[in-house]
Design a protein around this motif. Structure first.
Motif, PDB file in Angstrom:
ATOM      1  N   GLY A  48     -72.334 -16.283 -55.798  1.00  0.00           N
ATOM      2  CA  GLY A  48     -72.500 -17.728 -55.808  1.00  0.00           C
ATOM      3  C   GLY A  48     -73.692 -18.164 -54.973  1.00  0.00           C
ATOM      4  O   GLY A  48     -74.700 -17.472 -54.868  1.00  0.00           O
ATOM      5  N   ASN A  49     -73.570 -19.316 -54.342  1.00  0.00           N
ATOM      6  CA  ASN A  49     -74.657 -20.002 -53.642  1.00  0.00           C
ATOM      7  C   ASN A  49     -74.600 -19.710 -52.136  1.00  0.00           C
ATOM      8  O   ASN A  49     -73.562 -19.926 -51.514  1.00  0.00           O
ATOM      9  CB  ASN A  49     -74.501 -21.506 -53.874  1.00  0.00           C
ATOM     10  CG  ASN A  49     -75.566 -22.343 -53.217  1.00  0.00           C
ATOM     11  OD1 ASN A  49     -76.623 -21.863 -52.836  1.00  0.00           O
ATOM     12  ND2 ASN A  49     -75.280 -23.629 -53.064  1.00  0.00           N
ATOM     13  N   GLN A  75     -77.872 -14.646 -60.337  1.00  0.00           N
ATOM     14  CA  GLN A  75     -77.831 -15.866 -61.138  1.00  0.00           C
ATOM     15  C   GLN A  75     -79.224 -16.485 -61.197  1.00  0.00           C
ATOM     16  O   GLN A  75     -79.989 -16.440 -60.220  1.00  0.00           O
ATOM     17  CB  GLN A  75     -76.846 -16.869 -60.518  1.00  0.00           C
ATOM     18  CG  GLN A  75     -75.423 -16.360 -60.424  1.00  0.00           C
ATOM     19  CD  GLN A  75     -74.463 -17.067 -61.374  1.00  0.00           C
ATOM     20  OE1 GLN A  75     -74.857 -17.591 -62.409  1.00  0.00           O
ATOM     21  NE2 GLN A  75     -73.193 -17.072 -61.020  1.00  0.00           N
ATOM     22  N   LEU A  92     -73.466 -26.143 -65.140  1.00  0.00           N
ATOM     23  CA  LEU A  92     -72.504 -25.038 -65.220  1.00  0.00           C
ATOM     24  C   LEU A  92     -72.517 -24.395 -66.598  1.00  0.00           C
ATOM     25  O   LEU A  92     -72.390 -23.174 -66.726  1.00  0.00           O
ATOM     26  CB  LEU A  92     -71.103 -25.542 -64.882  1.00  0.00           C
ATOM     27  CG  LEU A  92     -70.864 -25.988 -63.442  1.00  0.00           C
ATOM     28  CD1 LEU A  92     -69.402 -26.352 -63.248  1.00  0.00           C
ATOM     29  CD2 LEU A  92     -71.271 -24.917 -62.451  1.00  0.00           C
ATOM     30  N   HIS A  95     -75.467 -21.999 -66.773  1.00  0.00           N
ATOM     31  CA  HIS A  95     -75.288 -20.775 -65.988  1.00  0.00           C
ATOM     32  C   HIS A  95     -74.246 -19.854 -66.616  1.00  0.00           C
ATOM     33  O   HIS A  95     -74.400 -18.625 -66.596  1.00  0.00           O
ATOM     34  CB  HIS A  95     -74.948 -21.113 -64.544  1.00  0.00           C
ATOM     35  CG  HIS A  95     -76.137 -21.545 -63.755  1.00  0.00           C
ATOM     36  ND1 HIS A  95     -77.053 -20.643 -63.256  1.00  0.00           N
ATOM     37  CD2 HIS A  95     -76.589 -22.772 -63.399  1.00  0.00           C
ATOM     38  CE1 HIS A  95     -78.019 -21.297 -62.627  1.00  0.00           C
ATOM     39  NE2 HIS A  95     -77.758 -22.592 -62.696  1.00  0.00           N
ATOM     40  N   ASP A 117     -67.093 -17.339 -55.320  1.00  0.00           N
ATOM     41  CA  ASP A 117     -67.782 -18.614 -55.121  1.00  0.00           C
ATOM     42  C   ASP A 117     -68.178 -19.196 -56.486  1.00  0.00           C
ATOM     43  O   ASP A 117     -67.341 -19.306 -57.379  1.00  0.00           O
ATOM     44  CB  ASP A 117     -68.966 -18.401 -54.172  1.00  0.00           C
ATOM     45  CG  ASP A 117     -69.621 -19.695 -53.701  1.00  0.00           C
ATOM     46  OD1 ASP A 117     -68.932 -20.514 -53.076  1.00  0.00           O
ATOM     47  OD2 ASP A 117     -70.823 -19.883 -53.973  1.00  0.00           O
ATOM     48  N   TRP A 118     -69.448 -19.563 -56.690  1.00  0.00           N
ATOM     49  CA  TRP A 118     -69.871 -20.119 -57.978  1.00  0.00           C
ATOM     50  C   TRP A 118     -69.835 -19.095 -59.093  1.00  0.00           C
ATOM     51  O   TRP A 118     -69.930 -19.451 -60.282  1.00  0.00           O
ATOM     52  CB  TRP A 118     -71.266 -20.719 -57.864  1.00  0.00           C
ATOM     53  CG  TRP A 118     -71.264 -22.059 -57.213  1.00  0.00           C
ATOM     54  CD1 TRP A 118     -71.555 -22.342 -55.914  1.00  0.00           C
ATOM     55  CD2 TRP A 118     -70.919 -23.303 -57.818  1.00  0.00           C
ATOM     56  NE1 TRP A 118     -71.417 -23.688 -55.675  1.00  0.00           N
ATOM     57  CE2 TRP A 118     -71.027 -24.299 -56.829  1.00  0.00           C
ATOM     58  CE3 TRP A 118     -70.519 -23.665 -59.106  1.00  0.00           C
ATOM     59  CZ2 TRP A 118     -70.766 -25.648 -57.088  1.00  0.00           C
ATOM     60  CZ3 TRP A 118     -70.260 -25.009 -59.359  1.00  0.00           C
ATOM     61  CH2 TRP A 118     -70.377 -25.979 -58.367  1.00  0.00           C
ATOM     62  N   THR A 122     -68.815 -20.179 -63.180  1.00  0.00           N
ATOM     63  CA  THR A 122     -69.766 -19.687 -64.180  1.00  0.00           C
ATOM     64  C   THR A 122     -69.229 -18.442 -64.890  1.00  0.00           C
ATOM     65  O   THR A 122     -69.285 -18.345 -66.121  1.00  0.00           O
ATOM     66  CB  THR A 122     -71.118 -19.382 -63.537  1.00  0.00           C
ATOM     67  OG1 THR A 122     -70.963 -18.424 -62.484  1.00  0.00           O
ATOM     68  CG2 THR A 122     -71.742 -20.643 -62.969  1.00  0.00           C
ATOM     69  N   THR A 142     -62.894 -18.623 -54.665  1.00  0.00           N
ATOM     70  CA  THR A 142     -63.431 -19.442 -55.745  1.00  0.00           C
ATOM     71  C   THR A 142     -62.335 -20.321 -56.311  1.00  0.00           C
ATOM     72  O   THR A 142     -61.182 -20.260 -55.867  1.00  0.00           O
ATOM     73  CB  THR A 142     -64.060 -18.557 -56.833  1.00  0.00           C
ATOM     74  OG1 THR A 142     -64.825 -19.360 -57.729  1.00  0.00           O
ATOM     75  CG2 THR A 142     -63.011 -17.782 -57.623  1.00  0.00           C
ATOM     76  N   TRP A 217     -76.595 -27.323 -56.946  1.00  0.00           N
ATOM     77  CA  TRP A 217     -75.317 -26.762 -57.385  1.00  0.00           C
ATOM     78  C   TRP A 217     -74.127 -27.367 -56.644  1.00  0.00           C
ATOM     79  O   TRP A 217     -73.115 -27.710 -57.270  1.00  0.00           O
ATOM     80  CB  TRP A 217     -75.340 -25.249 -57.212  1.00  0.00           C
ATOM     81  CG  TRP A 217     -74.846 -24.520 -58.430  1.00  0.00           C
ATOM     82  CD1 TRP A 217     -74.296 -25.081 -59.556  1.00  0.00           C
ATOM     83  CD2 TRP A 217     -74.849 -23.113 -58.640  1.00  0.00           C
ATOM     84  NE1 TRP A 217     -73.982 -24.104 -60.456  1.00  0.00           N
ATOM     85  CE2 TRP A 217     -74.303 -22.885 -59.921  1.00  0.00           C
ATOM     86  CE3 TRP A 217     -75.267 -22.033 -57.880  1.00  0.00           C
ATOM     87  CZ2 TRP A 217     -74.152 -21.617 -60.464  1.00  0.00           C
ATOM     88  CZ3 TRP A 217     -75.127 -20.764 -58.413  1.00  0.00           C
ATOM     89  CH2 TRP A 217     -74.571 -20.554 -59.685  1.00  0.00           C
ATOM     90  N   SER A 220     -72.241 -30.292 -57.976  1.00  0.00           N
ATOM     91  CA  SER A 220     -71.375 -30.138 -59.146  1.00  0.00           C
ATOM     92  C   SER A 220     -69.911 -29.952 -58.766  1.00  0.00           C
ATOM     93  O   SER A 220     -69.056 -29.857 -59.648  1.00  0.00           O
ATOM     94  CB  SER A 220     -71.836 -28.930 -59.977  1.00  0.00           C
ATOM     95  OG  SER A 220     -73.143 -29.109 -60.463  1.00  0.00           O
ATOM     96  N   ILE A 221     -69.619 -29.884 -57.484  1.00  0.00           N
ATOM     97  CA  ILE A 221     -68.229 -29.723 -57.052  1.00  0.00           C
ATOM     98  C   ILE A 221     -67.503 -31.062 -57.185  1.00  0.00           C
ATOM     99  O   ILE A 221     -67.884 -32.040 -56.544  1.00  0.00           O
ATOM    100  CB  ILE A 221     -68.159 -29.238 -55.595  1.00  0.00           C
ATOM    101  CG1 ILE A 221     -68.825 -27.876 -55.451  1.00  0.00           C
ATOM    102  CG2 ILE A 221     -66.711 -29.174 -55.116  1.00  0.00           C
ATOM    103  CD1 ILE A 221     -68.939 -27.395 -54.024  1.00  0.00           C
TER     104      ILE A 221
END
Length: 314
Positions: A48-49, A75, A92, A95, A117-118, A122, A142, A217, A220-221
């Motif tokens: 993730g990020n 990613q 999303l 990705h 995580d992300w 994705t 996640t 990113w 987007s949560i």
């Protein structure tokens, strides 16, 4: 300019000693490693990020020792992959589509999807799009639902302030707060991280213009506000994962304050009553930094059993 693992600082290369590979996914250049026997059951490790494949470095050797094939993409927007500046690229859906393009290109069959995580929103989106390619799924720190969102993400300080229109791009873009201070604070052994790992994350995001995804990113949560742009996407994700009947396991950092295990790991067990775990390991949000080898052994055992289970895809 395209960089490979060979172009990174020597200390980083020595800890991630694999061959760089590239593939075009939806018009973008994605970097990945692909190690182990090509006909072995594949394990897809998704970050993730603001991480990249290096985050999984200690988990890879136990998987290879178990005779598995290990695929670790960066990613788009991170690591050694292309880093588009255009915000519209970083939805999303896009990705997830990138991951779909990778697994289609490699023709992965019977894969264990490992989502951190992300890599969750994705990777699970990709899995739901290509369910016939999956044998099992592992989730780590996640989520795949709109509520309850984490107290951490609803807090004004530091999270929502960091993602305000002006403050966010300055702190996360110009000042590199996420691969710098953000990751440092999200591990248990900070001294070891500073000495052994920090450079690996800052060196691949050394240009402020390439840090777009670190601050776009997180916006987007969904946090329960009218302006949430991905609530429908997360409702689709939750409906989809609830319908999955794949072997699954839950691995979590016992010190994770971003997605506390008593709320988020427990939610995964409510969605998947059959899931193994929760396997608690030492670690905050980036638990691979503190317990990567142990996580690798857990995943190797899980993926091997899933690959040989009756009815597993071949």
């Amino acid at each position: 300019m395209t960089r490979t693992i060979e172009d990174l600082p020597p200390a980083v290369r020595s800890r991630y000693p694999y061959r760089s590979r590239f593939v075009a996914v939806n018009g973008r250049r994605m970097h990945y490693i692909d190690e182990g026997p090509p006909d072995a059951p594949p394990v897809l490790l998704l970050h993730g990020n603001p991480a990249w494949g290096y985050l999984w470095r200690d988990a890879v050797p136990p998987l290879l020792a178990a005779g598995l094939r290990v695929v670790v993409p960066d990613q788009i927007g991170f690591g050694l992959s292309e880093k588009p500046h255009t915000h519209a690229v970083h939805t999303l859906d896009n990705h997830s589509a990138n991951i779909v393009a990778l697994i289609d290109h490699l023709d992965l069959r019977g894969a264990t999807f490992v989502c951190h995580d992300w890599g969750g929103p994705t990777g699970l989106g990709a899995l739901l799009t290509r369910p016939h390619r999956a044998a099992a799924v592992a989730v780590m720190s996640t989520w795949a639902w709109t509520t309850p969102s984490s107290d951490f993400h609803r807090s004004v300080l530091p999270w929502r302030l960091m993602h305000a229109p002006l403050v966010g791009p300055y702190l996360l873009g110009t000042r590199a707060a996420m691969p710098g201070r953000g990751m440092y604070l999200s591990v248990v052994d900070r001294k070891h991280f500073a000495e052994q790992s920090q450079e690996a994350y800052t060196s691949v995001l050394d240009d402020p213009d390439e840090r777009t995804l670190t601050w776009t990113w997180p916006r987007s949560i969904p946090i329960g506000l009218p302006g949430d742009t991905t609530a429908a996407r997360f409702r689709w994700l939750e409906d989809g994962v609830r319908a999955l009947r794949l072997p699954s396991t839950v691995i979590w950092g016992r010190e994770d304050e971003v997605f506390p295990s008593d709320v988020f790991a427990a939610r995964w067990h409510e969605i998947w009553p059959h899931a193994e775990g929760t396997h608690l390991v030492t670690g905050r949000h980036f638990l691979q930094e503190d317990s990567g080898t142990g996580i690798g052994h857990l995943l190797a055992d899980f993926a091997t059993r899933a690959a040989h289970a009756p009815g597993a895809a071949r």
